[in-house]
Design a protein around this motif. Structure first.
Motif, short mmCIF file in Angstrom:
data_model
loop_
_atom_site.label_atom_id
_atom_site.label_comp_id
_atom_site.label_asym_id
_atom_site.label_seq_id
_atom_site.Cartn_x
_atom_site.Cartn_y
_atom_site.Cartn_z
N GLY A 69 20.74 -59.10 44.47
CA GLY A 69 21.00 -59.91 43.28
C GLY A 69 22.48 -60.02 42.96
N SER A 70 22.78 -60.75 41.91
CA SER A 70 24.15 -60.96 41.45
C SER A 70 24.68 -59.69 40.81
CB SER A 70 24.18 -62.09 40.42
OG SER A 70 23.50 -61.69 39.23
N GLU A 71 25.97 -59.71 40.44
CA GLU A 71 26.55 -58.55 39.77
C GLU A 71 25.80 -58.21 38.48
OE1 GLU A 71 31.06 -57.71 40.00
OE2 GLU A 71 30.91 -59.88 40.10
N LYS A 72 25.48 -59.24 37.70
CA LYS A 72 24.73 -58.99 36.46
C LYS A 72 23.35 -58.41 36.78
CE LYS A 72 24.82 -61.81 32.93
NZ LYS A 72 24.75 -63.04 32.10
N ASP A 73 22.69 -58.95 37.79
CA ASP A 73 21.39 -58.42 38.19
C ASP A 73 21.48 -56.95 38.56
OD1 ASP A 73 20.25 -60.96 37.93
OD2 ASP A 73 20.52 -61.46 40.05
N LEU A 74 22.54 -56.61 39.29
CA LEU A 74 22.68 -55.23 39.77
C LEU A 74 22.99 -54.25 38.66
CD1 LEU A 74 24.52 -55.81 43.17
CD2 LEU A 74 22.14 -55.12 42.81
N VAL A 75 23.76 -54.68 37.66
CA VAL A 75 24.00 -53.80 36.51
C VAL A 75 22.68 -53.58 35.76
CG1 VAL A 75 25.23 -53.47 34.34
CG2 VAL A 75 26.41 -54.50 36.28
N GLU A 76 21.91 -54.65 35.59
CA GLU A 76 20.61 -54.54 34.94
C GLU A 76 19.69 -53.62 35.74
OE1 GLU A 76 18.19 -54.70 32.02
OE2 GLU A 76 19.86 -56.12 31.89
N SER A 77 19.70 -53.75 37.07
CA SER A 77 18.88 -52.90 37.93
C SER A 77 19.30 -51.44 37.83
CB SER A 77 18.97 -53.37 39.39
OG SER A 77 18.41 -54.66 39.53
N THR A 78 20.61 -51.22 37.68
CA THR A 78 21.11 -49.85 37.54
C THR A 78 20.67 -49.26 36.20
OG1 THR A 78 23.02 -50.38 38.93
CG2 THR A 78 23.19 -48.41 37.57
N LYS A 79 20.71 -50.07 35.16
CA LYS A 79 20.21 -49.60 33.86
C LYS A 79 18.73 -49.22 33.95
CE LYS A 79 21.25 -51.12 29.89
NZ LYS A 79 21.43 -51.89 28.65
N LEU A 80 17.96 -50.02 34.69
CA LEU A 80 16.51 -49.79 34.81
C LEU A 80 16.20 -48.65 35.77
CD1 LEU A 80 15.29 -53.50 34.96
CD2 LEU A 80 15.01 -51.90 33.05
N GLY A 81 17.15 -48.35 36.68
CA GLY A 81 16.94 -47.26 37.62
C GLY A 81 16.39 -47.69 38.96
N THR A 82 16.27 -49.00 39.21
CA THR A 82 15.82 -49.46 40.52
C THR A 82 16.96 -49.42 41.54
OG1 THR A 82 16.18 -51.75 39.82
CG2 THR A 82 13.95 -50.89 39.64
N VAL A 83 18.20 -49.38 41.03
CA VAL A 83 19.39 -49.12 41.83
C VAL A 83 20.10 -47.94 41.17
CG1 VAL A 83 21.69 -50.02 42.42
CG2 VAL A 83 19.69 -51.49 42.66
N ASP A 84 20.64 -47.02 41.97
CA ASP A 84 21.29 -45.83 41.40
C ASP A 84 22.74 -46.10 41.00
OD1 ASP A 84 18.98 -44.15 41.86
OD2 ASP A 84 19.54 -44.18 43.98
N ILE A 85 23.46 -46.86 41.84
CA ILE A 85 24.89 -47.12 41.62
C ILE A 85 25.19 -48.57 41.97
CG2 ILE A 85 27.26 -46.47 42.21
CD1 ILE A 85 26.21 -43.80 43.24
N THR A 86 26.02 -49.21 41.16
CA THR A 86 26.56 -50.51 41.53
C THR A 86 28.04 -50.55 41.17
OG1 THR A 86 26.17 -52.90 41.50
CG2 THR A 86 26.04 -51.75 39.37
N ILE A 87 28.75 -51.53 41.73
CA ILE A 87 30.20 -51.59 41.55
C ILE A 87 30.59 -52.98 41.05
CG2 ILE A 87 32.43 -51.16 42.66
CD1 ILE A 87 30.98 -49.48 44.72
N PRO A 88 30.38 -53.23 39.76
CA PRO A 88 30.71 -54.54 39.21
C PRO A 88 32.18 -54.64 38.78
CG PRO A 88 29.76 -53.20 37.50
CD PRO A 88 29.77 -52.35 38.76
N SER A 89 32.64 -55.84 38.62
CA SER A 89 33.96 -56.03 38.02
C SER A 89 33.88 -55.66 36.55
CB SER A 89 34.39 -57.49 38.16
OG SER A 89 33.53 -58.32 37.39
N ALA A 90 35.03 -55.36 35.97
CA ALA A 90 35.08 -55.05 34.53
C ALA A 90 34.56 -56.23 33.73
CB ALA A 90 36.50 -54.71 34.12
N ALA A 91 34.82 -57.45 34.22
CA ALA A 91 34.40 -58.65 33.50
C ALA A 91 32.88 -58.74 33.42
CB ALA A 91 34.96 -59.90 34.18
#
Length: 346
Positions: A84-106
Protein backbone atom coordinates in the motif's frame (compact mmCIF):
# COMPACT_ATOMS: atom_id res chain seq x y z
CA UNK A 1 -14.25 -47.79 56.80
CA UNK A 2 -11.21 -48.73 58.83
CA UNK A 3 -8.84 -45.95 59.85
CA UNK A 4 -5.97 -47.66 58.02
CA UNK A 5 -7.98 -47.58 54.78
CA UNK A 6 -8.70 -43.89 55.23
CA UNK A 7 -5.01 -43.22 55.69
CA UNK A 8 -4.25 -45.22 52.54
CA UNK A 9 -6.76 -43.24 50.43
CA UNK A 10 -5.48 -39.94 51.80
CA UNK A 11 -1.94 -40.94 50.87
CA UNK A 12 -2.96 -41.94 47.34
CA UNK A 13 -4.91 -38.68 46.88
CA UNK A 14 -1.95 -36.62 48.11
CA UNK A 15 0.43 -38.39 45.72
CA UNK A 16 -1.93 -37.89 42.76
CA UNK A 17 -2.35 -34.20 43.57
CA UNK A 18 1.42 -33.74 43.81
CA UNK A 19 2.01 -35.51 40.50
CA UNK A 20 -0.67 -33.42 38.78
CA UNK A 21 0.79 -30.21 40.16
CA UNK A 22 4.28 -31.21 39.04
CA UNK A 23 2.91 -32.08 35.61
CA UNK A 24 1.31 -28.63 35.34
CA UNK A 25 4.52 -26.93 36.42
CA UNK A 26 6.46 -28.88 33.83
CA UNK A 27 3.95 -27.97 31.12
CA UNK A 28 4.14 -24.29 32.00
CA UNK A 29 7.93 -24.38 32.13
CA UNK A 30 8.10 -26.04 28.71
CA UNK A 31 5.61 -23.56 27.27
CA UNK A 32 7.64 -20.63 28.55
CA UNK A 33 10.84 -22.17 27.24
CA UNK A 34 9.24 -22.65 23.84
CA UNK A 35 8.00 -19.02 23.77
CA UNK A 36 11.45 -17.71 24.69
CA UNK A 37 13.05 -19.92 22.05
CA UNK A 38 10.70 -18.89 19.25
CA UNK A 39 12.08 -16.71 16.46
CA UNK A 40 10.62 -13.20 16.38
CA UNK A 41 9.72 -12.12 12.85
CA UNK A 42 9.42 -8.38 12.12
CA UNK A 43 7.55 -7.15 9.07
CA UNK A 44 9.00 -3.85 7.78
CA UNK A 45 7.28 -2.29 4.74
CA UNK A 46 7.99 0.91 2.82
CA UNK A 47 7.08 2.46 -0.54
CA UNK A 48 10.40 3.24 -2.23
CA UNK A 49 12.05 1.02 -4.83
CA UNK A 50 14.82 -1.45 -4.09
CA UNK A 51 17.51 0.93 -5.39
CA UNK A 52 16.67 3.71 -2.96
CA UNK A 53 18.73 4.68 0.08
CA UNK A 54 15.63 4.09 2.21
CA UNK A 55 15.47 0.47 1.08
CA UNK A 56 19.20 -0.02 1.55
CA UNK A 57 18.84 1.49 5.02
CA UNK A 58 16.02 -0.96 5.72
CA UNK A 59 18.23 -3.85 4.64
CA UNK A 60 21.00 -2.51 6.92
CA UNK A 61 18.46 -2.46 9.79
CA UNK A 62 17.62 -6.09 9.00
CA UNK A 63 21.29 -7.09 8.96
CA UNK A 64 22.07 -5.36 12.26
CA UNK A 65 19.02 -6.80 14.06
CA UNK A 66 19.64 -10.32 12.85
CA UNK A 67 23.34 -10.17 13.73
CA UNK A 68 22.88 -8.63 17.19
CA UNK A 69 20.10 -11.09 18.05
CA UNK A 70 22.17 -14.07 16.86
CA UNK A 71 19.37 -14.93 14.46
CA UNK A 72 16.61 -14.99 17.08
CA UNK A 73 14.98 -12.00 15.35
CA UNK A 74 14.26 -12.10 11.64
CA UNK A 75 13.31 -9.01 9.61
CA UNK A 76 11.23 -9.22 6.44
CA UNK A 77 11.68 -6.08 4.30
CA UNK A 78 8.86 -5.41 1.82
CA UNK A 79 9.70 -2.49 -0.54
CA UNK A 80 8.01 -0.71 -3.40
CA UNK A 81 4.60 -0.07 -1.90
CA UNK A 82 3.62 -3.73 -2.25
CA UNK A 83 1.43 -3.43 0.83
CA UNK A 84 0.00 0.00 0.00
CA UNK A 85 0.80 3.70 -0.01
CA UNK A 86 2.66 5.49 2.78
CA UNK A 87 -0.64 6.42 4.42
CA UNK A 88 -1.85 2.82 4.10
CA UNK A 89 1.33 1.55 5.73
CA UNK A 90 1.11 3.93 8.68
CA UNK A 91 -2.49 2.81 9.19
CA UNK A 92 -1.39 -0.84 8.92
CA UNK A 93 1.32 -0.19 11.50
CA UNK A 94 -1.22 1.33 13.87
CA UNK A 95 -3.44 -1.74 13.40
CA UNK A 96 -0.50 -4.11 13.83
CA UNK A 97 -0.67 -5.85 10.44
CA UNK A 98 2.74 -4.29 9.75
CA UNK A 99 5.30 -3.96 12.57
CA UNK A 100 7.44 -1.11 11.17
CA UNK A 101 7.11 1.39 8.35
CA UNK A 102 9.27 4.31 7.23
CA UNK A 103 7.08 7.21 6.12
CA UNK A 104 8.11 10.75 5.38
CA UNK A 105 7.44 13.30 8.11
CA UNK A 106 4.83 14.82 5.80
CA UNK A 107 2.78 11.63 5.46
CA UNK A 108 3.21 10.79 9.16
CA UNK A 109 1.74 14.21 9.95
CA UNK A 110 -1.66 12.86 8.85
CA UNK A 111 -1.51 10.79 12.05
CA UNK A 112 0.96 12.78 14.18
CA UNK A 113 0.19 16.43 13.29
CA UNK A 114 3.23 17.92 15.06
CA UNK A 115 5.51 16.03 12.61
CA UNK A 116 4.41 18.53 9.95
CA UNK A 117 6.70 21.16 11.48
CA UNK A 118 9.69 19.29 10.01
CA UNK A 119 8.25 19.62 6.53
CA UNK A 120 7.59 23.34 6.49
CA UNK A 121 9.35 25.19 3.67
CA UNK A 122 12.89 26.25 4.51
CA UNK A 123 12.47 25.39 8.23
CA UNK A 124 15.74 23.42 8.57
CA UNK A 125 18.72 25.75 8.57
CA UNK A 126 21.91 25.29 6.56
CA UNK A 127 23.58 26.46 3.38
CA UNK A 128 23.72 22.97 1.86
CA UNK A 129 22.46 19.45 2.52
CA UNK A 130 25.39 18.43 4.73
CA UNK A 131 24.84 21.43 7.02
CA UNK A 132 21.10 20.77 7.15
CA UNK A 133 21.71 17.12 8.06
CA UNK A 134 23.95 18.16 10.95
CA UNK A 135 21.33 20.70 12.05
CA UNK A 136 18.59 18.06 11.99
CA UNK A 137 20.63 15.64 14.11
CA UNK A 138 21.05 18.29 16.80
CA UNK A 139 17.41 19.32 16.56
CA UNK A 140 16.39 15.67 17.09
CA UNK A 141 17.91 15.80 20.59
CA UNK A 142 15.86 18.81 21.66
CA UNK A 143 12.81 18.90 23.94
CA UNK A 144 10.83 20.57 21.16
CA UNK A 145 11.50 17.67 18.77
CA UNK A 146 10.56 15.13 21.43
CA UNK A 147 7.04 16.61 21.45
CA UNK A 148 6.59 14.76 18.15
CA UNK A 149 7.61 11.50 19.81
CA UNK A 150 5.09 12.03 22.64
CA UNK A 151 2.28 12.69 20.18
CA UNK A 152 3.19 9.53 18.23
CA UNK A 153 2.95 7.50 21.46
CA UNK A 154 -0.60 8.78 21.97
CA UNK A 155 -1.49 7.55 18.49
CA UNK A 156 -0.22 4.02 19.15
CA UNK A 157 3.03 4.54 17.27
CA UNK A 158 6.55 4.17 18.66
CA UNK A 159 9.02 6.71 17.27
CA UNK A 160 12.74 6.97 18.09
CA UNK A 161 13.31 10.72 17.79
CA UNK A 162 17.11 10.53 17.49
CA UNK A 163 17.02 7.93 14.72
CA UNK A 164 17.37 10.41 11.84
CA UNK A 165 16.77 9.00 8.34
CA UNK A 166 17.82 11.82 6.03
CA UNK A 167 16.45 12.14 2.50
CA UNK A 168 17.45 15.66 1.61
CA UNK A 169 16.06 18.71 -0.10
CA UNK A 170 13.13 18.19 -2.41
CA UNK A 171 13.16 19.94 -5.78
CA UNK A 172 10.64 20.52 -8.56
CA UNK A 173 11.13 18.86 -11.94
CA UNK A 174 9.37 20.10 -15.09
CA UNK A 175 9.15 19.12 -18.73
CA UNK A 176 8.20 22.20 -20.75
CA UNK A 177 9.66 25.17 -18.90
CA UNK A 178 12.12 25.88 -16.09
CA UNK A 179 11.06 27.29 -12.74
CA UNK A 180 13.27 30.31 -12.19
CA UNK A 181 10.93 32.55 -10.20
CA UNK A 182 7.72 32.19 -8.21
CA UNK A 183 5.73 33.38 -11.23
CA UNK A 184 6.73 30.19 -13.08
CA UNK A 185 4.78 28.13 -10.52
CA UNK A 186 1.42 29.72 -11.31
CA UNK A 187 -1.02 27.12 -12.68
CA UNK A 188 1.67 24.41 -12.93
CA UNK A 189 0.08 20.93 -12.79
CA UNK A 190 2.29 19.31 -10.16
CA UNK A 191 2.12 16.00 -8.32
CA UNK A 192 2.80 15.83 -4.59
CA UNK A 193 2.31 13.08 -1.97
CA UNK A 194 -1.12 13.07 -0.36
CA UNK A 195 -0.41 15.19 2.73
CA UNK A 196 -1.17 18.81 3.58
CA UNK A 197 2.51 19.41 4.32
CA UNK A 198 3.18 18.71 0.63
CA UNK A 199 0.08 20.14 -0.99
CA UNK A 200 -0.33 23.42 0.91
CA UNK A 201 3.07 25.00 0.07
CA UNK A 202 2.40 24.56 -3.64
CA UNK A 203 -1.09 25.98 -3.31
CA UNK A 204 0.50 29.00 -1.63
CA UNK A 205 2.87 29.23 -4.60
CA UNK A 206 -0.07 29.24 -7.03
CA UNK A 207 0.40 25.75 -8.49
CA UNK A 208 -2.34 23.31 -9.53
CA UNK A 209 -1.75 20.43 -7.12
CA UNK A 210 -2.58 16.75 -7.75
CA UNK A 211 -1.84 14.35 -4.85
CA UNK A 212 -0.76 10.94 -6.15
CA UNK A 213 1.01 7.74 -5.08
CA UNK A 214 4.60 7.73 -6.33
CA UNK A 215 4.02 4.48 -8.24
CA UNK A 216 1.67 6.39 -10.60
CA UNK A 217 3.89 9.41 -11.23
CA UNK A 218 6.09 8.22 -14.11
CA UNK A 219 3.15 7.25 -16.31
CA UNK A 220 1.25 10.44 -15.44
CA UNK A 221 4.26 12.55 -16.44
CA UNK A 222 4.71 10.56 -19.64
CA UNK A 223 1.07 10.99 -20.72
CA UNK A 224 0.91 14.65 -19.70
CA UNK A 225 -1.72 14.13 -17.00
CA UNK A 226 0.66 16.18 -14.85
CA UNK A 227 3.45 18.55 -15.90
CA UNK A 228 5.71 18.41 -12.89
CA UNK A 229 6.57 16.60 -9.67
CA UNK A 230 8.75 17.28 -6.64
CA UNK A 231 11.15 14.91 -4.92
CA UNK A 232 14.67 14.37 -3.64
CA UNK A 233 17.45 13.94 -6.21
CA UNK A 234 17.69 10.26 -5.33
CA UNK A 235 13.99 9.68 -5.98
CA UNK A 236 14.12 11.68 -9.22
CA UNK A 237 16.94 9.47 -10.45
CA UNK A 238 15.86 6.04 -9.17
CA UNK A 239 12.33 6.54 -10.51
CA UNK A 240 13.73 7.47 -13.95
CA UNK A 241 11.93 10.80 -14.02
CA UNK A 242 14.78 12.14 -16.20
CA UNK A 243 13.21 10.14 -19.03
CA UNK A 244 10.03 12.23 -18.91
CA UNK A 245 11.25 15.56 -17.46
CA UNK A 246 13.77 18.12 -18.71
CA UNK A 247 14.51 20.48 -15.80
CA UNK A 248 15.66 19.97 -12.22
CA UNK A 249 14.69 23.23 -10.54
CA UNK A 250 16.61 23.63 -7.27
CA UNK A 251 13.71 24.92 -5.19
CA UNK A 252 14.78 23.10 -2.01
CA UNK A 253 11.29 23.85 -0.71
CA UNK A 254 11.30 21.00 1.79
CA UNK A 255 14.08 19.24 3.68
CA UNK A 256 12.79 15.70 3.92
CA UNK A 257 13.57 13.08 6.48
CA UNK A 258 11.85 9.80 7.17
CA UNK A 259 10.43 8.99 10.60
CA UNK A 260 10.42 5.22 11.15
CA UNK A 261 7.48 4.19 13.33
CA UNK A 262 6.57 0.90 15.02
CA UNK A 263 3.34 -0.48 16.42
CA UNK A 264 3.65 0.69 20.02
CA UNK A 265 1.63 -2.11 21.62
CA UNK A 266 3.74 -4.71 19.81
CA UNK A 267 7.00 -2.97 20.74
CA UNK A 268 6.00 -2.58 24.40
CA UNK A 269 5.41 -6.34 24.54
CA UNK A 270 8.98 -7.21 23.53
CA UNK A 271 11.74 -8.10 25.96
CA UNK A 272 14.16 -5.38 27.04
CA UNK A 273 16.93 -7.01 25.00
CA UNK A 274 14.75 -7.06 21.88
CA UNK A 275 13.78 -3.42 22.37
CA UNK A 276 17.40 -2.40 22.79
CA UNK A 277 18.50 -4.27 19.65
CA UNK A 278 15.73 -2.70 17.55
CA UNK A 279 16.32 0.84 18.81
CA UNK A 280 20.10 0.63 18.31
CA UNK A 281 19.64 -0.84 14.84
CA UNK A 282 17.20 1.89 13.86
CA UNK A 283 19.68 4.58 14.89
CA UNK A 284 22.69 2.92 13.22
CA UNK A 285 20.77 2.12 10.04
CA UNK A 286 19.63 5.76 9.94
CA UNK A 287 23.25 6.96 10.04
CA UNK A 288 24.16 4.52 7.26
CA UNK A 289 21.16 5.49 5.14
CA UNK A 290 21.65 9.24 5.67
CA UNK A 291 25.32 9.25 4.72
CA UNK A 292 24.55 7.10 1.69
CA UNK A 293 21.74 9.48 0.70
CA UNK A 294 23.97 12.55 0.97
CA UNK A 295 26.52 10.93 -1.30
CA UNK A 296 23.89 9.70 -3.74
CA UNK A 297 22.19 13.09 -3.99
CA UNK A 298 25.47 14.67 -5.04
CA UNK A 299 26.47 11.93 -7.47
CA UNK A 300 23.03 11.44 -8.97
CA UNK A 301 22.56 15.12 -9.73
CA UNK A 302 25.59 14.78 -12.00
CA UNK A 303 24.10 11.65 -13.57
CA UNK A 304 20.84 13.51 -14.24
CA UNK A 305 22.87 16.17 -16.06
CA UNK A 306 24.60 13.48 -18.09
CA UNK A 307 21.19 12.12 -19.02
CA UNK A 308 20.13 15.46 -20.49
CA UNK A 309 18.44 17.25 -17.60
CA UNK A 310 19.16 20.92 -17.09
CA UNK A 311 19.76 22.15 -13.53
CA UNK A 312 18.10 25.49 -12.75
CA UNK A 313 19.28 27.63 -9.82
CA UNK A 314 15.92 28.98 -8.77
CA UNK A 315 15.69 32.40 -7.08
CA UNK A 316 14.25 31.45 -3.68
CA UNK A 317 13.53 34.85 -2.10
CA UNK A 318 9.90 34.96 -3.27
CA UNK A 319 9.37 31.27 -2.45
CA UNK A 320 10.45 31.84 1.15
CA UNK A 321 8.26 34.92 1.47
CA UNK A 322 5.19 33.15 0.04
CA UNK A 323 5.48 30.27 2.50
CA UNK A 324 6.87 31.90 5.68
CA UNK A 325 3.60 31.75 7.66
CA UNK A 326 2.49 28.36 6.41
CA UNK A 327 2.70 26.79 9.88
CA UNK A 328 -0.60 28.53 10.63
CA UNK A 329 -2.57 26.12 8.41
CA UNK A 330 -1.93 23.37 10.95
CA UNK A 331 -3.84 25.22 13.67
CA UNK A 332 -3.29 24.02 17.24
CA UNK A 333 -0.97 21.21 16.10
CA UNK A 334 1.74 23.74 15.25
CA UNK A 335 1.11 26.89 17.19
CA UNK A 336 3.48 29.86 17.13
CA UNK A 337 5.26 28.75 20.32
CA UNK A 338 5.98 25.23 19.06
CA UNK A 339 7.13 26.57 15.69
CA UNK A 340 9.46 29.07 17.38
CA UNK A 341 10.78 26.37 19.73
CA UNK A 342 11.76 24.29 16.70
CA UNK A 343 13.49 27.29 15.09
CA UNK A 344 15.31 28.25 18.31
CA UNK A 345 16.38 24.63 19.01
CA UNK A 346 18.57 24.75 15.90
Amino acid sequence: MKFSNVKTWLLVFTLLFALTACGNDATETNANANNEGEKLTIKLAHVTNDQSAIHLGSVKFKDIVEEKSNGSIEVEVIPGGQLGSEKDLVESTKLGTVDITIPSAAVLSNFVPKAAVLTLPYVIEGSDEQEKYETLKELAKSDAYKEIEKEADAQGLKLFSEAVWWVGDRHVTTKEKPVETLADMKGLKIRTPDAAAHTEPFKAMGANVTPMNITEVYYSLKTGAIEAQENSINQIYTNNFHEVQKYVNLTGHMTQNELPVLNKKWFDGLTEDQKSIIETAMFDAGVYMSELQLKQNEEELEILKENGMEVINTDLKEFKEATKDLYQIFGDAIDEKFYNDIIESQ
